[in-house]
Scaffold this motif. Structure first.
Motif, PDB file in Angstrom:
ATOM      1  N   ILE A 229     -33.552  -7.069 -51.763  1.00 46.43           N
ATOM      2  CA  ILE A 229     -33.168  -8.471 -51.596  1.00 46.43           C
ATOM      3  C   ILE A 229     -34.357  -9.387 -51.875  1.00 46.43           C
ATOM      4  CG2 ILE A 229     -32.383 -10.179 -49.902  1.00 46.43           C
ATOM      5  CD1 ILE A 229     -30.767  -7.829 -48.618  1.00 46.43           C
ATOM      6  N   ASP A 230     -35.530  -8.980 -51.422  1.00 41.34           N
ATOM      7  CA  ASP A 230     -36.747  -9.761 -51.687  1.00 41.34           C
ATOM      8  C   ASP A 230     -37.007  -9.869 -53.186  1.00 41.34           C
ATOM      9  OD1 ASP A 230     -37.115 -10.057 -48.977  1.00 41.34           O
ATOM     10  OD2 ASP A 230     -38.599  -8.448 -48.801  1.00 41.34           O
ATOM     11  N   PHE A 231     -36.868  -8.751 -53.904  1.00 42.11           N
ATOM     12  CA  PHE A 231     -37.089  -8.760 -55.346  1.00 42.11           C
ATOM     13  C   PHE A 231     -36.065  -9.666 -56.025  1.00 42.11           C
ATOM     14  CE2 PHE A 231     -36.540  -7.282 -59.677  1.00 42.11           C
ATOM     15  CZ  PHE A 231     -37.834  -7.005 -60.098  1.00 42.11           C
ATOM     16  N   ALA A 232     -34.815  -9.575 -55.589  1.00 38.20           N
ATOM     17  CA  ALA A 232     -33.764 -10.423 -56.163  1.00 38.20           C
ATOM     18  C   ALA A 232     -34.113 -11.898 -55.996  1.00 38.20           C
ATOM     19  CB  ALA A 232     -32.416 -10.107 -55.506  1.00 38.20           C
ATOM     20  N   ASN A 233     -34.508 -12.282 -54.797  1.00 38.20           N
ATOM     21  CA  ASN A 233     -34.854 -13.684 -54.549  1.00 38.20           C
ATOM     22  C   ASN A 233     -36.066 -14.134 -55.360  1.00 38.20           C
ATOM     23  OD1 ASN A 233     -32.791 -14.295 -52.709  1.00 38.20           O
ATOM     24  ND2 ASN A 233     -33.914 -13.380 -51.009  1.00 38.20           N
ATOM     25  N   GLU A 234     -37.010 -13.231 -55.536  1.00 31.83           N
ATOM     26  CA  GLU A 234     -38.231 -13.557 -56.283  1.00 31.83           C
ATOM     27  C   GLU A 234     -37.919 -13.951 -57.727  1.00 31.83           C
ATOM     28  OE1 GLU A 234     -42.494 -13.834 -56.678  1.00 31.83           O
ATOM     29  OE2 GLU A 234     -41.337 -13.358 -54.865  1.00 31.83           O
ATOM     30  N   PHE A 235     -36.897 -13.326 -58.302  1.00 28.31           N
ATOM     31  CA  PHE A 235     -36.610 -13.533 -59.723  1.00 28.31           C
ATOM     32  C   PHE A 235     -35.238 -14.183 -59.962  1.00 28.31           C
ATOM     33  CE2 PHE A 235     -39.783 -10.124 -59.660  1.00 28.31           C
ATOM     34  CZ  PHE A 235     -40.752 -10.708 -60.471  1.00 28.31           C
ATOM     35  N   ASN A 236     -34.771 -14.954 -58.980  1.00 29.32           N
ATOM     36  CA  ASN A 236     -33.551 -15.754 -59.122  1.00 29.32           C
ATOM     37  C   ASN A 236     -32.292 -14.911 -59.330  1.00 29.32           C
ATOM     38  OD1 ASN A 236     -32.349 -18.388 -59.131  1.00 29.32           O
ATOM     39  ND2 ASN A 236     -32.051 -18.220 -61.339  1.00 29.32           N
ATOM     40  N   TYR A 237     -32.260 -13.727 -58.710  1.00 26.66           N
ATOM     41  CA  TYR A 237     -31.067 -12.901 -58.725  1.00 26.66           C
ATOM     42  C   TYR A 237     -30.386 -12.940 -57.359  1.00 26.66           C
ATOM     43  CZ  TYR A 237     -32.813 -10.470 -62.960  1.00 26.66           C
ATOM     44  OH  TYR A 237     -33.248 -10.153 -64.219  1.00 26.66           O
ATOM     45  N   THR A 238     -29.104 -12.612 -57.343  1.00 25.50           N
ATOM     46  CA  THR A 238     -28.438 -12.210 -56.119  1.00 25.50           C
ATOM     47  C   THR A 238     -27.871 -10.816 -56.362  1.00 25.50           C
ATOM     48  OG1 THR A 238     -26.914 -12.881 -54.361  1.00 25.50           O
ATOM     49  CG2 THR A 238     -26.153 -13.166 -56.635  1.00 25.50           C
ATOM     50  N   ILE A 239     -27.385 -10.163 -55.316  1.00 25.55           N
ATOM     51  CA  ILE A 239     -26.858  -8.799 -55.437  1.00 25.55           C
ATOM     52  C   ILE A 239     -25.369  -8.815 -55.122  1.00 25.55           C
ATOM     53  CG2 ILE A 239     -27.060  -6.406 -54.671  1.00 25.55           C
ATOM     54  CD1 ILE A 239     -29.917  -7.032 -53.762  1.00 25.55           C
ATOM     55  N   LYS A 240     -24.582  -8.258 -56.023  1.00 24.71           N
ATOM     56  CA  LYS A 240     -23.137  -8.175 -55.848  1.00 24.71           C
ATOM     57  C   LYS A 240     -22.652  -6.775 -56.219  1.00 24.71           C
ATOM     58  CE  LYS A 240     -22.382 -12.546 -54.821  1.00 24.71           C
ATOM     59  NZ  LYS A 240     -21.907 -12.918 -53.453  1.00 24.71           N
ATOM     60  N   LEU A 241     -21.566  -6.323 -55.561  1.00 20.69           N
ATOM     61  CA  LEU A 241     -20.868  -5.146 -56.047  1.00 20.69           C
ATOM     62  C   LEU A 241     -19.919  -5.641 -57.127  1.00 20.69           C
ATOM     63  CD1 LEU A 241     -20.332  -2.048 -55.580  1.00 20.69           C
ATOM     64  CD2 LEU A 241     -18.242  -2.794 -54.433  1.00 20.69           C
ATOM     65  N   LEU A 242     -20.188  -5.253 -58.367  1.00 20.42           N
ATOM     66  CA  LEU A 242     -19.465  -5.813 -59.501  1.00 20.42           C
ATOM     67  C   LEU A 242     -18.639  -4.731 -60.198  1.00 20.42           C
ATOM     68  CD1 LEU A 242     -19.640  -8.796 -60.453  1.00 20.42           C
ATOM     69  CD2 LEU A 242     -21.039  -8.003 -62.356  1.00 20.42           C
ATOM     70  N   THR A 243     -17.410  -5.087 -60.556  1.00 19.34           N
ATOM     71  CA  THR A 243     -16.604  -4.251 -61.444  1.00 19.34           C
ATOM     72  C   THR A 243     -16.773  -4.796 -62.853  1.00 19.34           C
ATOM     73  OG1 THR A 243     -14.628  -5.608 -61.167  1.00 19.34           O
ATOM     74  CG2 THR A 243     -14.929  -3.801 -59.629  1.00 19.34           C
ATOM     75  N   ILE A 244     -17.005  -3.898 -63.799  1.00 22.17           N
ATOM     76  CA  ILE A 244     -17.296  -4.322 -65.168  1.00 22.17           C
ATOM     77  C   ILE A 244     -16.425  -3.541 -66.146  1.00 22.17           C
ATOM     78  CG2 ILE A 244     -19.055  -4.438 -66.980  1.00 22.17           C
ATOM     79  CD1 ILE A 244     -21.146  -4.573 -64.690  1.00 22.17           C
ATOM     80  N   ALA A 245     -15.683  -4.263 -66.970  1.00 18.52           N
ATOM     81  CA  ALA A 245     -14.989  -3.689 -68.118  1.00 18.52           C
ATOM     82  C   ALA A 245     -15.498  -4.453 -69.339  1.00 18.52           C
ATOM     83  CB  ALA A 245     -13.482  -3.836 -67.977  1.00 18.52           C
ATOM     84  N   LYS A 246     -15.977  -3.729 -70.306  1.00 19.73           N
ATOM     85  CA  LYS A 246     -16.626  -4.403 -71.438  1.00 19.73           C
ATOM     86  C   LYS A 246     -16.344  -3.621 -72.723  1.00 19.73           C
ATOM     87  CE  LYS A 246     -20.760  -5.778 -70.485  1.00 19.73           C
ATOM     88  NZ  LYS A 246     -22.242  -5.785 -70.233  1.00 19.73           N
ATOM     89  N   LYS A 247     -15.953  -4.334 -73.764  1.00 19.23           N
ATOM     90  CA  LYS A 247     -15.700  -3.687 -75.050  1.00 19.23           C
ATOM     91  C   LYS A 247     -16.966  -3.704 -75.896  1.00 19.23           C
ATOM     92  CE  LYS A 247     -12.610  -3.728 -79.048  1.00 19.23           C
ATOM     93  NZ  LYS A 247     -11.559  -4.456 -79.795  1.00 19.23           N
TER      94      LYS A 247
END
Length: 420
Positions: A229-247
């Motif tokens: 979480i600290d690393f995410a905040n440092e670099f403007n990220y948040t953490i999510k459980l994401l479902t991804i479908a991509k062609k």
């Protein structure tokens, strides 16, 4: 008049029965015909339920009743509901289900069996969000380039609290169980399996590709900790459980896992128990869908929308929404061929030469470092937090194995993918 039987009169089933009764006038006006909840099937007749419809524990009584037009399956599970839905369709009865697990394993068999008999399932994905209708009807003119979704409210609630309030995983899991967001055995939610079932349904609609949960990458949120979480905040990220479908060319990525995602993206702003889904079409661009992913009334709203749709159309539409056949011969991308960026959390011995050895292992696996932070852990060890440039999944796993077996990394590394 259309008569409805509800199989499974729990929270959602009771809401369906009561909304059909409470909002009878407006539903009749919009459907063009009166819709009557007639009977409910339950296992335990002695349990008190907040409904006025007749209850029975005899499923065959309902399936053999020719006056019942629509079966609403809300019982949960896989094989028993599969048997019941098959029987209902063979009897010529329309079926509405909210059972994502059933559809994750048997959606193609049931679509073929249904033929022109209405078989609807909007409530199986993201509760009250009409995402299936959007894919099937609203985005018909588009090739779907990608779908990214936050589709498990339990995980999203837990991650939101961990990030915003600094609550640790074990504490927020216990709180989620007390609030009723997580089950006594939370594995299905926190392990990513619930979200994966929903992803497979959307992947079928968008790409006509038949995959089972065992075929795709599924990881949960159990290993996320404060340094991440600290690393995410440092670099403007948040953490999510994401479902991804991509062609990607003629292949489809289907994966569910925690991600670092930029705080500037719309989907990153979906917090708490809410769900959000981003769909990118080749003509429309990005569209975003937001709303409650669970709950009695929200899910019942989607169930009743399907019932009204059946009343209006009187016939089925293809289960896949677009074309039933996989005319493009699309295949699932093998898990180890996925390409993305990665974050690694390494607990290392705090001494000369360690960083050089880590860099060597990564370099030998064609992995280059993009960002890096080192933070003290105790007197002899430190946390090394780093992100990579884009690389191949099989390479990151090979590097992690080598790092784990090296003498400079003291515990198993933690890896989280980065979705840019």
């Amino acid at each position: 008049m259309l008569k409805v039987a509800i199989i499974g009169v729990g929270t959602v089933g009771a809401s369906v029965a009561n909304i059909l009764k409470d909002n009878k006038d407006i539903i009749t006006a919009r459907a063009g015909i009166e819709i009557v909840p007639t009977i409910g099937v339950v296992n335990d007749l002695s349990k008190k339920r907040d409904v006025t419809i007749e209850l029975t524990n005899d499923i065959d009584k309902v399936l053999e009743d020719d006056s019942i037009d629509i079966i609403v399956e809300l019982m949960g599970g896989i094989e028993k509901p599969y048997e019941i839905v098959q029987k209902a369709l063979l009897k010529g009865k329309s079926v509405v289900t909210a059972n994502k697990a059933l559809l994750a394993y048997h959606r193609y068999d049931l679509e073929k069996l249904a033929g022109n008999i209405p078989f609807e399932y909007e409530a199986a994905v993201a509760g009250g969000i009409p995402i299936i209708n959007a894919l099937r009807d609203g985005l018909t003119a588009n090739h779907i380039q990608s779908i990214r979704g936050i589709m498990n409210g339990t995980c999203n609630y837990m991650l939101t609290k961990m990030i915003n309030e600094g609550v640790d995983y074990d504490t927020i899991l216990k709180e989620s169980q007390e609030l009723g967001y997580a089950e006594a055995d939370p594995t299905f939610d926190v392990g990513g399996f619930d979200a994966a079932h929903k992803l497979l349904i959307l992947g079928s609609i968008a790409y006509g590709i038949d995959a089972k949960p065992e075929d795709i990458l599924i990881e949960g949120i159990q290993d996320i900790d404060t340094p991440d979480i600290d690393f995410a905040n440092e670099f403007n990220y948040t953490i999510k459980l994401l479902t991804i479908a991509k062609k990607i060319g003629s292949q489809i990525e289907l994966r569910v896992h925690p991600v670092f995602i930029s705080k500037d993206e719309m989907i990153s702003k979906v917090d708490g128990v809410m769900n959000g889904i981003s769909v990118i079409g080749d003509k429309v661009g990005e569209t975003m869908y937001y709303g409650p992913g669970a709950g009695g009334d929200a899910t019942a709203s989607a169930v009743i929308a399907n019932i009204v749709d059946i009343a209006r159309r009187g016939k089925g539409s293809p289960m896949l929404g677009f074309e039933s056949d996989n005319k493009e011969n699309l295949t699932i991308m093998p898990k180890d061929e996925i390409e993305t960026k990665y974050y690694l959390r390494l607990r290392i011995e705090d001494k000369v030469g360690v960083l050089a050895k880590i860099a060597t292992i990564l370099g030998e696996n064609e992995i280059s470092i993009e960002k890096m932070i080192q933070k003290p852990f105790n007197k002899t060890c430190a946390h090394l937090l780093l992100s990579t440039h884009t690389c191949i999944e099989k390479n990151i796993h090979k590097a992690i194995s080598q790092l784990e077996n090296s003498k400079v990394v003291t515990i198993k590394p933690v890896m989280i993918r980065i979705e840019d």
